[in-house]
Every structure is written in structure tokens, then in C-alpha cells.
Design an enzyme around this catalytic site. Structure first.
Site, short mmCIF file in Angstrom:
data_model
loop_
_atom_site.label_atom_id
_atom_site.label_comp_id
_atom_site.label_asym_id
_atom_site.label_seq_id
_atom_site.Cartn_x
_atom_site.Cartn_y
_atom_site.Cartn_z
N GLY A 46 3.15 -6.00 -1.30
CA GLY A 46 4.06 -4.92 -1.68
C GLY A 46 4.91 -5.33 -2.86
O GLY A 46 5.50 -6.41 -2.84
N ASN A 67 5.80 -3.69 9.02
CA ASN A 67 4.54 -3.49 8.29
C ASN A 67 3.62 -2.68 9.21
O ASN A 67 3.23 -3.18 10.27
CB ASN A 67 3.91 -4.85 7.97
CG ASN A 67 2.50 -4.74 7.40
OD1 ASN A 67 1.68 -5.61 7.61
ND2 ASN A 67 2.21 -3.69 6.67
N TYR A 99 -9.97 -7.59 1.53
CA TYR A 99 -9.24 -7.33 0.29
C TYR A 99 -7.74 -7.67 0.31
O TYR A 99 -7.25 -8.30 -0.62
CB TYR A 99 -9.42 -5.85 -0.07
CG TYR A 99 -8.65 -5.40 -1.28
CD1 TYR A 99 -8.94 -5.88 -2.55
CD2 TYR A 99 -7.59 -4.48 -1.16
CE1 TYR A 99 -8.21 -5.45 -3.66
CE2 TYR A 99 -6.88 -4.05 -2.27
CZ TYR A 99 -7.18 -4.54 -3.51
OH TYR A 99 -6.47 -4.13 -4.59
#
Ligand code: SF4
Length: 507
Positions: free
Chosen positions: A47, A125, A273
Site C-alpha cells: 500500500g 488488512n 503476485y
């Protein structure tokens, strides 16, 4: 963190929502703010929109500081030297929209809640898909909200459970039973305790570590183990799905299992990823998993049986997302690995530009092919995923212009056909190229995508090879965006509702 709004898609990749980090030191004369800085810097990839920290001092006051921008800009030396305390938490945020409202400090984290009954700060999160229902119930009980986020709903819900009790374990046990979603969260209390909680299915990673010196013991909680490495801490273990871990400056680490589900559902994109390759999540090295995915792609690739192809082929990664898979593919195929695309690291968030023309020039600004290594070669182009397909098509075009004989795309993740309701910023099914083409062309959709993006050949990872490459089994992973099978009850209700609205509109 979910916002109750239609989101804009900023980049042709799945986008992560946030990192959490926490530190508890048993020496009350020692300030942990620099540990928060180092941990959050290591977790910056999760982030980049805003950063914040909350620290509690010996008087039991929580101080929170949060601003827009990268960790290095927000947590500068002046600011860090002002914040003093031996226990604290931090957060890096990815926001799903750039509108003015959502860039206000109220929408950044940690979310600091203080009223007559309780004071705590929370960093989160994940996503609670049905948070609007819970919010409505809390509003009916008289709670007033200042944001439209699930983060505040969790905080207000916890505050409502805390009326008449200060038993944090009990409060959080009750909260976990009602929260149906994906969450890894850390809570800092005014008693200088940290509670770290991972949802029962374990969608998001969370781990704990320690650093013991002659003078003090310091305990950490981090979204990824790379955050522990950055502060020199020893990795202890992952927080288990459904577990509450209590990090105390007085009593070290306590843990309690609250809900043990019969399966888990770590987001497979954490390996493919999102996470840093140097992190270890639920016992599996992210970097090694990506290499295995590249190996799996090469093992089943019929193109490699052609001697003429092999003689003139090179393996080229899309930087940086395809690099580890390209290494694996090159190892298995024995075809040379070549850095054929130069990435300009100083182009920031180019894909935010609206309009196709601007996006195309943005790809050129960001990536430049190295003609001398590509010219006359069969290129095997490795990437982790295709979301909308627009960027992949432009990269293929760049490689062709640099003189490639053929461009053969290999994707380490299976086709992404459905949106994510568990906290990842994905397009709708129709904006996902594989989702749309599967609907339009059925089983032949990969061939149609190949034509659309202009590749000479296109192969995706199979679900089976994904699962064995990650050294997990299907009951340990969320793969809902690949299979359409969502592991959360609340999501299935949302999908049913969406389907009934859409069929009502059609009729
Ligand atoms: S739907 Fe896809 S992106 Fe979302 S949590 Fe599951 S695997 Fe991850």
C-alpha cells in the site's frame, strides 16, 4: 479496507489493500517508533497511498499520526523523534479510489477510537463484504459514523462489545464470531497491549517474531515475514487462521484459538503476485513458489519440443512481476533467461491515466524493449497474470517492434474470470478479459484472448499446477477469482443478490 463506493481500476494488475505492523517492547524507557518505520518500509509494496502509526506512552495515552504518501515521506526523522512509547502499531494503505473524500485523514489507518468507555487504535488488512448490514445495526443502536469504511464498522462494533467489560480476549472472541470476511488486524489498547487477529479462513497473511537482547525483549507482528527481517527479528511463526495473539510488554506472547475452520483460504495471489519474494507465508517461500510456477509452465509447454524454436528462443520476464516465474521457466526449459524489457522505476502510477491513447504512451514510458537482445528471437514472455489484457497487448507490440520473430506469452496464474469480494481491487467479470471471453467463447476463450492481445501463442497455468506449485492443497487456498467458488457465506449472498438484480433488470 472496503469503501462503500464504485471503485476505479488504476492498474492492469490486482491491487492489494494494506499492510499492518506492530511492536511491543518490555522496556518502558525505550521508544519503538524506528522499528515501526523499518517494518512499514519493508511492507510498502502492500500500500502506497498513506501511512500511519499509533503509539502508546507510559501514561496510557495513544498518539496517532497518519498522512498521505510513502513511509519515507510521512515518517520522517522529525516526526519519529516526537513520538515516544514502547508499544505501537502501523499501517500502509492502498485506497480503491482517489476521490477527495477518501484521501481525508479519517479514511487513513490506524483508526483511533476514543469515547467515554474505551480507547484503542486498529489497523486492518482485508474486507468485510457485508459490513453495510453490521453498520446499519450499529446505527440503529445509536452509533455515529464518520467514514463509510468497514474499518470503522469493525472499530465501532468492538467498542459496542466493550461496554461494561475490559476483557479484551472476550471482546475479540465475540467480535470474531460476527465478522464474516477476510481480515488480518492489529489492535493497540490504552493498556499498551497489542492483539493480532487473523480471520478463520486466513485470507491474508500475518506472522509474529521476536528480538531479544541483553537489555530488552521486543515482540513483533507483521503482514509478511519480510517486515520481521527488516527489523532484525527472528520469525516465530504465522498467526494461525482463527487465532488471537496477544503481544504484551509485560507477559510476552499469549495465544488463543477462537475459531478452527475445517478449511483455510489464503489468497493465492499472495504467492503469485502481492507478497515480496523474500517473505515466507504459511510455511512456503514466496520466491521459491514463483520459481516452481515457472517450472510447471515449462514442463507442459508443447512449444519446447520444436528444435528450431529452442535454438532461437529467449525467456523474457515482464519486470518485476514475471521475474521469478521466468527464472523457473528458464531453468526447466534450458532456454536463456534475458532481461529484454527495461523498466523505468521513476514513472509512478502511470496506469491511472484515463483513456486508451494515454495508457499506451504510459506503457512506453514505463517499459522499453532492449532491441539488441530481442531482434530475431522467439520470445517467451513470462508474467504473473492478465487482468484486463490491455497492458499485455501493448507489451507484446513493443517486443514485436523490437524485431522479435514471435512472442509467446506464458502466465503463471490460471485465467482470472471472476471479481474478488475479499479485499482485492479487481474489475467486474466483464472487465476481466478472461471473464468476458469465457462468457462469449466458452472453452475456446484462451485462443480468442491470444488473438486479441496479438500473441503467437498463449498458455496459462492450470489450477492443478498452481496448487502443486504453491505446495498447498485446494482446501488451503482461496482461488475464487479463478474458479467462481467463493469460500465466504456473505459473498455468496451478495452474488445471489447481484444476480437477482441483474435478472430483474433484464426482464
Ligand atoms: S478471489 Fe482471488 S484475489 Fe480475491 S482473495 Fe480469493 S484468490 Fe485472492
Amino acid at each position: 479496507m472496503r469503501l462503500n463506493t464504485k471503485v476505479s481500476i488504476k492498474e492492469d494488475k490486482p491491487l492489494e489493500h494494506c499492510a499492518v505492523f506492530g511492536v511491543a517492547c518490555d522496556d518502558i524507557g525505550y521508544s519503538i517508533s524506528r522499528y515501526l518505520y523499518s517494518g512499514l518500509i519493508a511492507l510498502q509494496h502492500r500500500g502506497q497511498e498513506s501511512t500511519g502509526i499509533s503509539i502508546v506512552n507510559t501514561g496510557g495515552h495513544i498518539f496517532t499520526y497518519k498522512r498521505k504518501g510513502l513511509v519515507s515521506k510521512v515518517l520522517n526523522n522529525k516526526m519519529l523523534s516526537k513520538f515516544w512509547g514502547n508499544v505501537g502499531i502501523g499501517h500502509n494503505r492502498y485506497a480503491t479510489t482517489g476521490s477527495q473524500e477518501f484521501s481525508s485523514k479519517d479514511y487513513m489507518q490506524p483508526f483511533h477510537l476514543k469515547n467515554n468507555e474505551i480507547e484503542f487504535s486498529l489497523a486492518f488488512n482485508g474486507t468485510i463484504p457485508n459490513y453495510a448490514d453490521l453498520k446499519q445495526r450499529l446505527e440503529d443502536m445509536g452509533r455515529v459514523f464518520i467514514t463509510n469504511t468497514d474499518t470503522e464498522v469493525i472499530a465501532q462494533f468492538i467498542a459496542s462489545l466493550a461496554i461494561g467489560t475490559d476483557d479484551w480476549s472476550e471482546i475479540l472472541r465475540m467480535a470474531s464470531k460476527f465478522l464474516d470476511g477476510s481480515y488480518s488486524l492489529v489492535i493497540l489498547t490504552s493498556e499498551a497491549d497489542i492483539y493480532a487477529i487473523r480471520d478463520p479462513l486466513g485470507f491474508k497473511p500475518l506472522c509474529i517474531g521476536e528480538l531479544k537482547t541483553d537489555k530488552r525483549n521486543i515482540y513483533f507482528v507483521s503482514s509478511e515475514s519480510c517486515g520481521l527481517d527488516a527489523v532484525g527479528a527472528k520469525f516465530i511463526r504465522d498467526v494461525e487462521p482463527g487465532e488471537i495473539v496477544h503481544l504484551s510488554h509485560q507477559k510476552a506472547i499469549h495465544s488463543e484459538m477462537i475459531i478452527k475452520a475445517d478449511r483455510t483460504a489464503l489468497c493465492q495471489f499472495e504467492y503469485v503476485y502481492f507478497s515480496r519474494p523474500d517473505s515466507i507465508i504459511d510455511g512456503v517461500s514466496v520466491g521459491e513458489a514463483r520459481v516452481r510456477l515457472g517450472i510447471n509452465l515449462a514442463k507442459s509447454d508443447p512449444l519446447l519440443k520444436n528444435p528450431e524454436f529452442r535454438e532461437n528462443a529467449i525467456v523474457v520476464p515482464v519486470p518485476d512481476s514475471g521475474r521469478s516465474a521466468a527464472v523457473g521457466y528458464a531453468i526447466e526449459s534450458k532456454i536463456p533467461y534475458v532481461e529484454g524489457l527495461m523498466k523505468n522505476r521513476y514513472v509512478w502510477r502511470t496506469f491511472i491515466m484515463p483513456g486508451q491513447k494515454k495508457r499506451e504512451s504510459a506503457v512506453k514510458e514505463k517499459l522499453n524493449p532492449i532491441r539488441s537482445v530481442i531482434d530475431g528471437k522467439h520470445v517467451v514472455l513470462l508474467d504473473d497474470s492478465i487482468v484486463r489484457g490491455t497492458t499485455t497487448a501493448q507489451i507484446i507490440n513493443l517486443i514485436r517492434e523490437a524485431g522479435a520473430k514471435s512472442v509467446n506469452v506464458r502466465i503463471s496464474c490460471p485465467p482470472v474470470i471472476r471479481p474478488c469480494y475479499m479485499g482485492i481491487d479487481f474489475p467486474t467479470t466483464d472487465e476481466l478479459i478472461a471473464g468476458r471471453y469465457k462468457r462469449l467463447h466458452g472453452d475456446n476463450f484462451t485462443e480468442e484472448i491470444r488473438k486479441k492481445i496479438g500473441a503467437d501463442s498463449l498458455r496459462y497455468q492450470t489450477i492443478e499446477n498452481l496448487v502443486n506449485g504453491l505446495k498447498k492443497n485446494k482446501n488451503q487456498l482461496c482461488m475464487a477469482c479463478l474458479t467462481g467458488e467463493y469460500p465466504l457465506k456473505s459473498v455468496n449472498k451478495i452474488i445471489e443478490l447481484e444476480q437477482s438484480i441483474s435478472s430483474d433488470r433484464k426482464s
